[in-house]
Design a protein around this motif. Structure first.
Motif, PDB file in Angstrom:
ATOM      1  N   ARG A  45      50.595  47.470  32.252  1.00  0.00           N
ATOM      2  CA  ARG A  45      51.410  46.451  31.580  1.00  0.00           C
ATOM      3  C   ARG A  45      51.405  45.164  32.381  1.00  0.00           C
ATOM      4  O   ARG A  45      51.064  45.149  33.560  1.00  0.00           O
ATOM      5  CB  ARG A  45      52.872  46.923  31.471  1.00  0.00           C
ATOM      6  CG  ARG A  45      53.080  48.115  30.578  1.00  0.00           C
ATOM      7  CD  ARG A  45      54.543  48.569  30.677  1.00  0.00           C
ATOM      8  NE  ARG A  45      54.743  49.864  30.048  1.00  0.00           N
ATOM      9  CZ  ARG A  45      55.342  50.031  28.871  1.00  0.00           C
ATOM     10  NH1 ARG A  45      55.810  48.990  28.195  1.00  0.00           N
ATOM     11  NH2 ARG A  45      55.492  51.230  28.376  1.00  0.00           N
ATOM     12  N   THR A  46      51.887  44.071  31.775  1.00  0.00           N
ATOM     13  CA  THR A  46      52.079  42.823  32.525  1.00  0.00           C
ATOM     14  C   THR A  46      53.358  42.960  33.346  1.00  0.00           C
ATOM     15  O   THR A  46      54.123  43.925  33.181  1.00  0.00           O
ATOM     16  CB  THR A  46      52.259  41.619  31.583  1.00  0.00           C
ATOM     17  OG1 THR A  46      53.497  41.785  30.894  1.00  0.00           O
ATOM     18  CG2 THR A  46      51.113  41.490  30.598  1.00  0.00           C
ATOM     19  N   ASN A  47      53.608  41.964  34.194  1.00  0.00           N
ATOM     20  CA  ASN A  47      54.832  41.987  35.003  1.00  0.00           C
ATOM     21  C   ASN A  47      56.077  41.934  34.137  1.00  0.00           C
ATOM     22  O   ASN A  47      57.174  42.221  34.594  1.00  0.00           O
ATOM     23  CB  ASN A  47      54.859  40.783  35.951  1.00  0.00           C
ATOM     24  CG  ASN A  47      54.006  41.047  37.163  1.00  0.00           C
ATOM     25  OD1 ASN A  47      53.712  42.203  37.483  1.00  0.00           O
ATOM     26  ND2 ASN A  47      53.577  39.988  37.835  1.00  0.00           N
ATOM     27  N   HIS A  48      55.887  41.531  32.905  1.00  0.00           N
ATOM     28  CA  HIS A  48      57.049  41.418  32.023  1.00  0.00           C
ATOM     29  C   HIS A  48      57.109  42.553  31.018  1.00  0.00           C
ATOM     30  O   HIS A  48      57.876  42.496  30.061  1.00  0.00           O
ATOM     31  CB  HIS A  48      57.052  40.033  31.365  1.00  0.00           C
ATOM     32  CG  HIS A  48      57.161  38.969  32.417  1.00  0.00           C
ATOM     33  ND1 HIS A  48      58.363  38.574  32.948  1.00  0.00           N
ATOM     34  CD2 HIS A  48      56.207  38.303  33.098  1.00  0.00           C
ATOM     35  CE1 HIS A  48      58.131  37.691  33.918  1.00  0.00           C
ATOM     36  NE2 HIS A  48      56.842  37.514  34.028  1.00  0.00           N
ATOM     37  N   GLY A  49      56.269  43.558  31.212  1.00  0.00           N
ATOM     38  CA  GLY A  49      56.427  44.812  30.472  1.00  0.00           C
ATOM     39  C   GLY A  49      55.564  44.972  29.241  1.00  0.00           C
ATOM     40  O   GLY A  49      55.700  45.973  28.530  1.00  0.00           O
ATOM     41  N   VAL A  50      54.656  44.039  28.990  1.00  0.00           N
ATOM     42  CA  VAL A  50      53.818  44.163  27.791  1.00  0.00           C
ATOM     43  C   VAL A  50      52.610  45.049  28.089  1.00  0.00           C
ATOM     44  O   VAL A  50      51.936  44.853  29.105  1.00  0.00           O
ATOM     45  CB  VAL A  50      53.338  42.755  27.343  1.00  0.00           C
ATOM     46  CG1 VAL A  50      52.384  42.858  26.154  1.00  0.00           C
ATOM     47  CG2 VAL A  50      54.540  41.890  26.995  1.00  0.00           C
ATOM     48  N   LYS A  51      52.345  46.017  27.206  1.00  0.00           N
ATOM     49  CA  LYS A  51      51.192  46.905  27.412  1.00  0.00           C
ATOM     50  C   LYS A  51      49.899  46.111  27.243  1.00  0.00           C
ATOM     51  O   LYS A  51      49.787  45.293  26.334  1.00  0.00           O
ATOM     52  CB  LYS A  51      51.208  48.047  26.399  1.00  0.00           C
ATOM     53  CG  LYS A  51      52.209  49.124  26.740  1.00  0.00           C
ATOM     54  CD  LYS A  51      52.028  50.302  25.798  1.00  0.00           C
ATOM     55  CE  LYS A  51      53.179  51.272  25.984  1.00  0.00           C
ATOM     56  NZ  LYS A  51      53.354  52.143  24.830  1.00  0.00           N
ATOM     57  N   ARG A  75      46.271  34.625  33.092  1.00  0.00           N
ATOM     58  CA  ARG A  75      46.943  33.640  33.954  1.00  0.00           C
ATOM     59  C   ARG A  75      47.974  34.314  34.864  1.00  0.00           C
ATOM     60  O   ARG A  75      48.064  34.022  36.042  1.00  0.00           O
ATOM     61  CB  ARG A  75      47.574  32.523  33.108  1.00  0.00           C
ATOM     62  CG  ARG A  75      46.557  31.417  32.786  1.00  0.00           C
ATOM     63  CD  ARG A  75      47.200  30.186  32.176  1.00  0.00           C
ATOM     64  NE  ARG A  75      47.749  30.468  30.858  1.00  0.00           N
ATOM     65  CZ  ARG A  75      49.037  30.547  30.566  1.00  0.00           C
ATOM     66  NH1 ARG A  75      49.946  30.348  31.501  1.00  0.00           N
ATOM     67  NH2 ARG A  75      49.440  30.816  29.345  1.00  0.00           N
ATOM     68  N   GLU A  76      48.716  35.249  34.305  1.00  0.00           N
ATOM     69  CA  GLU A  76      49.714  35.936  35.141  1.00  0.00           C
ATOM     70  C   GLU A  76      49.029  36.672  36.300  1.00  0.00           C
ATOM     71  O   GLU A  76      49.442  36.586  37.457  1.00  0.00           O
ATOM     72  CB  GLU A  76      50.504  36.941  34.307  1.00  0.00           C
ATOM     73  CG  GLU A  76      51.559  37.665  35.150  1.00  0.00           C
ATOM     74  CD  GLU A  76      52.117  38.909  34.483  1.00  0.00           C
ATOM     75  OE1 GLU A  76      53.182  38.805  33.860  1.00  0.00           O
ATOM     76  OE2 GLU A  76      51.485  39.984  34.593  1.00  0.00           O
ATOM     77  N   LYS A  77      47.933  37.343  35.966  1.00  0.00           N
ATOM     78  CA  LYS A  77      47.230  38.144  36.982  1.00  0.00           C
ATOM     79  C   LYS A  77      46.659  37.248  38.084  1.00  0.00           C
ATOM     80  O   LYS A  77      46.819  37.526  39.283  1.00  0.00           O
ATOM     81  CB  LYS A  77      46.105  38.921  36.287  1.00  0.00           C
ATOM     82  CG  LYS A  77      45.366  39.904  37.150  1.00  0.00           C
ATOM     83  CD  LYS A  77      44.405  40.724  36.284  1.00  0.00           C
ATOM     84  CE  LYS A  77      43.549  41.656  37.110  1.00  0.00           C
ATOM     85  NZ  LYS A  77      42.600  42.401  36.249  1.00  0.00           N
ATOM     86  N   ILE A  78      46.008  36.149  37.687  1.00  0.00           N
ATOM     87  CA  ILE A  78      45.378  35.270  38.689  1.00  0.00           C
ATOM     88  C   ILE A  78      46.434  34.514  39.487  1.00  0.00           C
ATOM     89  O   ILE A  78      46.311  34.339  40.699  1.00  0.00           O
ATOM     90  CB  ILE A  78      44.408  34.273  38.009  1.00  0.00           C
ATOM     91  CG1 ILE A  78      43.312  35.029  37.243  1.00  0.00           C
ATOM     92  CG2 ILE A  78      43.806  33.305  39.029  1.00  0.00           C
ATOM     93  CD1 ILE A  78      42.243  35.673  38.088  1.00  0.00           C
ATOM     94  N   THR A  79      47.503  34.074  38.793  1.00  0.00           N
ATOM     95  CA  THR A  79      48.561  33.347  39.518  1.00  0.00           C
ATOM     96  C   THR A  79      49.149  34.239  40.605  1.00  0.00           C
ATOM     97  O   THR A  79      49.336  33.830  41.751  1.00  0.00           O
ATOM     98  CB  THR A  79      49.693  32.919  38.554  1.00  0.00           C
ATOM     99  OG1 THR A  79      49.111  32.166  37.514  1.00  0.00           O
ATOM    100  CG2 THR A  79      50.745  32.092  39.265  1.00  0.00           C
ATOM    101  N   HIS A  80      49.399  35.483  40.251  1.00  0.00           N
ATOM    102  CA  HIS A  80      49.977  36.388  41.244  1.00  0.00           C
ATOM    103  C   HIS A  80      49.005  36.571  42.401  1.00  0.00           C
ATOM    104  O   HIS A  80      49.369  36.464  43.575  1.00  0.00           O
ATOM    105  CB  HIS A  80      50.327  37.740  40.614  1.00  0.00           C
ATOM    106  CG  HIS A  80      51.236  38.548  41.491  1.00  0.00           C
ATOM    107  ND1 HIS A  80      50.763  39.300  42.542  1.00  0.00           N
ATOM    108  CD2 HIS A  80      52.586  38.671  41.514  1.00  0.00           C
ATOM    109  CE1 HIS A  80      51.794  39.863  43.161  1.00  0.00           C
ATOM    110  NE2 HIS A  80      52.905  39.498  42.557  1.00  0.00           N
ATOM    111  N   PHE A  81      47.762  36.766  42.057  1.00  0.00           N
ATOM    112  CA  PHE A  81      46.723  36.963  43.076  1.00  0.00           C
ATOM    113  C   PHE A  81      46.637  35.747  44.014  1.00  0.00           C
ATOM    114  O   PHE A  81      46.517  35.884  45.230  1.00  0.00           O
ATOM    115  CB  PHE A  81      45.376  37.191  42.379  1.00  0.00           C
ATOM    116  CG  PHE A  81      44.214  37.169  43.312  1.00  0.00           C
ATOM    117  CD1 PHE A  81      43.948  38.249  44.128  1.00  0.00           C
ATOM    118  CD2 PHE A  81      43.394  36.050  43.387  1.00  0.00           C
ATOM    119  CE1 PHE A  81      42.877  38.222  45.005  1.00  0.00           C
ATOM    120  CE2 PHE A  81      42.325  36.015  44.263  1.00  0.00           C
ATOM    121  CZ  PHE A  81      42.063  37.105  45.080  1.00  0.00           C
TER     122      PHE A  81
END
Ligand code: HDD
Length: 714
Positions: A45-51, A75-81
């Motif tokens: 899932r994303t950090n906000h819970g979406v599968k 974007r969420e994945k790369i930003t976190h990285f």
């Protein structure tokens, strides 16, 4: 026998451990459990819970088109990285850690009211982080350096951090000099060299100008700076602290950690090779020891000095460049610490743990040691930039087990959802809670020791801090002949790397000559300098001629060869029965026999069976093991004799003074290598040889061999 890694869940790794399952159920581990994330059986899932349906492809305008900004998943994945790294520690960046527990031997009521030292039934969880000082996070484990030994006790009365080192003194006397010292020892600013070492001009420039560093520098040039294992180091609180009992009576104390594993080091040549062949040598050793159930243990002890004896010594108890020799004040054991659990996540636990010498609990207090006083400020300050704000105490590894309600609110990364409206005290809106607790014999609020101070505000070093050489001399003169030679070589090596002649000369004439003229002369000879005839200051000398407690030769430990890694060199044609016999004998001592072959493929025994190996000889070179055995089997011995890697293995093991046992038929192999039998180089197939071999490993190294081993190529 090959200890293959399993992916079994943590619970089964811990099964069969004795007292520790008590520790397992304790509050700290339970509280950490709330934060441990186990993804087994879970959807991505994303950090906000979406599968997430597709984690392989970014969102594009057509299969060959440009990527779309609306791809919130990418974007969420790369930003976190992009933000995965945090600043490393300014010092002590390279380290590793483990969980465990502390248990008091009894009720030390006369000494302290601290609850964790009052109840022998109480299991106090601890987290320990060991570190080197100079190098960055990715530097080698075995560099010549001081080792950090920081212990966080999660006591019922709050966290107590004992932030010590594996050496009992420090380089400077006043915290205001810490940035100078650290800038001098760190890699040089123009080329960022050296990584993880002190063999360079700026370090030796500083220490040769600052004689108060002389005592610590000689420790850093000794074998203590190249430990065999983090499990085989003493730990020291360094400063004099105070313990205070329920009646308010204070005693001065120095904290000591004494390892059951003994105090042992590698040789300098080995340390250097390990830094390349296994840069993770120490962290691997610690985690493997815990994984295989060889839980490392230390005894916590204190040297106790009653308040009225403060001025009875020929040094100042507040001076962190001084020890109290154990022959003058013996160490009183208080309890033991066992490390029994590896971290699940290095970053979350080892990287984010935040220590501070200012974290103390009722029953413990500071002294006016000016180095300690400065540290009380520095650590919290550094966490604020390293861990991103003042809420670092909410990171799971830093959370106390004790509750921590107060009026502190908000700031970056606040996780607690504080209920109530009154974030101030006193208040009448929230019933006046949380409220102060007056000091009491037990469970009271913290009260500082009421030390009377009547003095001028002044920038001055106490005259009682003025003797910089007597204890450095005591240290050198307390060493065995082998240890003294290692110290001479270490100074010679390090100063040999110093480019500026005047720095070498100053260190020899103004520091070493004041410590010991023979030491100075030997180092001078190695540098091609004239031997100094006398020192530059009058050294009064210690009241003791020698302190045997300082020599590692007197600190063998009590666990025998438990956990020691022993290589069995095997090749096709090895005698399977002999391998079995040797493995059984070593396992009976809880050692770790490891079969090493010419490659990682199984070898064939003389009777045609396939014998799996743990690694190839190149994969686990001799510097990674404590001792070597060559089992019987004519063809195997012949193959090893024709194998350059195997021959080097034996020569190097011999050079590093390791115990070596060779089957009777292997005598020819030793002859080819020019190696002569000695107390630790044993030949034969009987039990007598096995017994002598085990005894030699217990001695850690075959010290008698050191002169003969000089002739073996490095
Ligand atoms: Fe320090 C880290 C030990 C003096 C400032 N120190 C640090 C660590 C250890 C020590 C073991 C690593 C903790 C961990 O694993 O996270 N330090 C010592 C000892 C000292 C000492 C035994 C002298 C007796 N230190 C000292 C002084 C200052 C600092 C005088 C500053 C005035 N030390 C720090 C620091 C660090 C640190 C910059 C780096 C990262 C951290 O604190 O958390 O604040």
């Amino acid at each position: 026998m090959p200890s293959k890694k399993t992916d079994a869940p943590r619970e089964s790794q811990m099964a069969g451990t004795q007292t520790p399952d008590k520790a397992n159920t304790n509050a700290k581990l339970q509280s950490l459990e709330t934060f441990r994330a186990d993804a087994t059986g879970e959807a991505l899932r994303t950090n906000h819970g979406v599968k997430i349906a597709d984690n392989q492809n970014s969102l594009k305008a057509g299969p060959r088109g440009p990527s779309l900004l609306e791809d919130f998943i990418m974007r969420e994945k790369i930003t976190h990285f992009d933000h995965e790294r945090i600043p490393e520690r300014i010092v002590h960046a390279r380290g590793t850690g483990a969980h465990g527990y502390f248990q008091s031997y009894g009720d030390h009521a006369a000494l302290t009211k601290a609850g964790f030292l009052r109840d022998p039934e109480k299991i106090t969880p601890v987290f320990v982080r060991f570190s080197t000082v100079q190098g960055p996070r990715g530097s080698g484990d075995t560099v010549r350096d001081v080792r950090g030994f920081a212990v966080k006790f999660y006591t019922d009365e709050g966290n107590f951090d004992l932030v010590g080192n594996n050496m009992p003194v420090f380089f400077i006397q006043d915290a205001i000099k810490f940035p100078d010292f650290v800038h001098a020892v760190k890699p040089e600013p123009h080329n960022e060299i050296p990584t993880g070492g002190s063999a360079h001009d700026t370090f030796w420039d500083f220490v040769s100008l600052v004689p108060e560093s002389a005592h610590m520098v000689i420790w850093a040039m000794s074998d203590r700076a190249i430990p065999r294992s983090l499990r085989m180091m003493e730990g020291f609180g360094v400063h004099t602290f105070r313990l205070i009992n329920a009646e308010g009576v204070a005693s001065f104390v120095k904290f000591h950690w004494k390892p059951s594993q003994g105090v042992h080091s590698v040789l300098w040549d080995e340390a250097q090779k390990l830094a390349g062949k296994d840069a993770d040598y120490h962290r691997r050793d610690l985690s493997e020891a815990i994984e295989t159930g060889n839980y490392p243990e230390w005894e916590l002890g204190v040297q106790i000095v009653p308040e009225e004896d403060e001025h009875k010594f020929d040094f100042d108890l507040l001076d962190p460049t001084k020890i109290i020799p154990e022959e003058l004040v013996p160490v009183t054991p208080l309890g033991k610490m066992v490390l029994n659990r590896n971290p699940d996540n290095f970053f979350a636990e080892v990287e984010q743990v935040a220590f501070c010498p200012g974290h103390i609990v009722p029953g413990i207090d500071f002294t006016n040691d000016p180095l300690l006083q400065g540290r009380l400020f520095s650590y919290t300050d550094t966490q604020i930039s390293r861990l991103g704000g003042p809420n670092f105490h909410e990171i799971p590894i830093n959370r106390p087990v004790a509750p921590n309600h107060n009026g502190q609110r908000d700031a970056m990364h606040r996780m607690t959802i504080d209920k109530g409206r009154a974030a101030y005290e006193p208040n009448s809106i929230d019933g006046g809670w949380p409220q102060e607790t007056p000091p009491a014999a037990q469970d009271g609020g913290f009260e500082s020791y009421q030390e009377r101070i009547d003095a001028n505000k002044i920038r001055q070093r106490s005259e009682s801090f003025g003797d910089h050489f007597s204890q450095a001399r005591l240290f050198f003169q307390s060493m065995s002949a082998n240890e003294q030679q290692h110290i001479i070589k270490a100074y010679s090596f390090e100063l040999g790397k110093v480019e500026r002649e005047h720095i070498r000369v100053r260190e020899v004439n103004e520091i070493l000559a004041n410590i010991d003229l023979q030491l100075a002369a030997a180092v001078a000879a190695n540098l091609g300098l004239p031997a100094p005839k006398k020192g530059t200051v009058q050294v009064k000398g210690s009241s003791l001629a020698k302190s045997p407690a300082l020599s590692q030769m007197n600190l063998p430990g009590s666990v025998g060869i438990k956990g020691r890694k022993i290589a069995l060199l095997v090749a096709d044609g090895v005698d399977g029965g002999d391998v079995d016999r040797l493995v059984k004998a070593l396992e009976a001592q809880s050692a770790r026999p490891l079969l090493l072959g010419p490659s990682s493929a199984p070898v064939k025994t003389a009777d045609g069976k396939a014998l799996a190996v743990d690694a190839s000889m190149e994969g686990m070179p001799s510097v990674m093991v404590d001792a070597i055995v060559v089992p019987a089997g004519k063809a195997s011995l012949q193959a090893l004799g024709a194998n350059g890697v195997a021959k080097h293995y034996l020569l190097e093991g011999y050079k590093h003074l390791k115990a070596i046992a060779v089957a009777k038929d292997g005598k020819a192999l030793l002859d080819t290598l020019g190696l002569k039998e000695d107390k630790g180089l044993l030949v034969g197939d009987d039990q007598k040889v096995v017994d002598a071999f085990i005894k030699a490993i217990e001695g850690h190294r075959v010290w008698e061999r050191e002169a003969a081993a000089e002739a073996i190529p490095a």
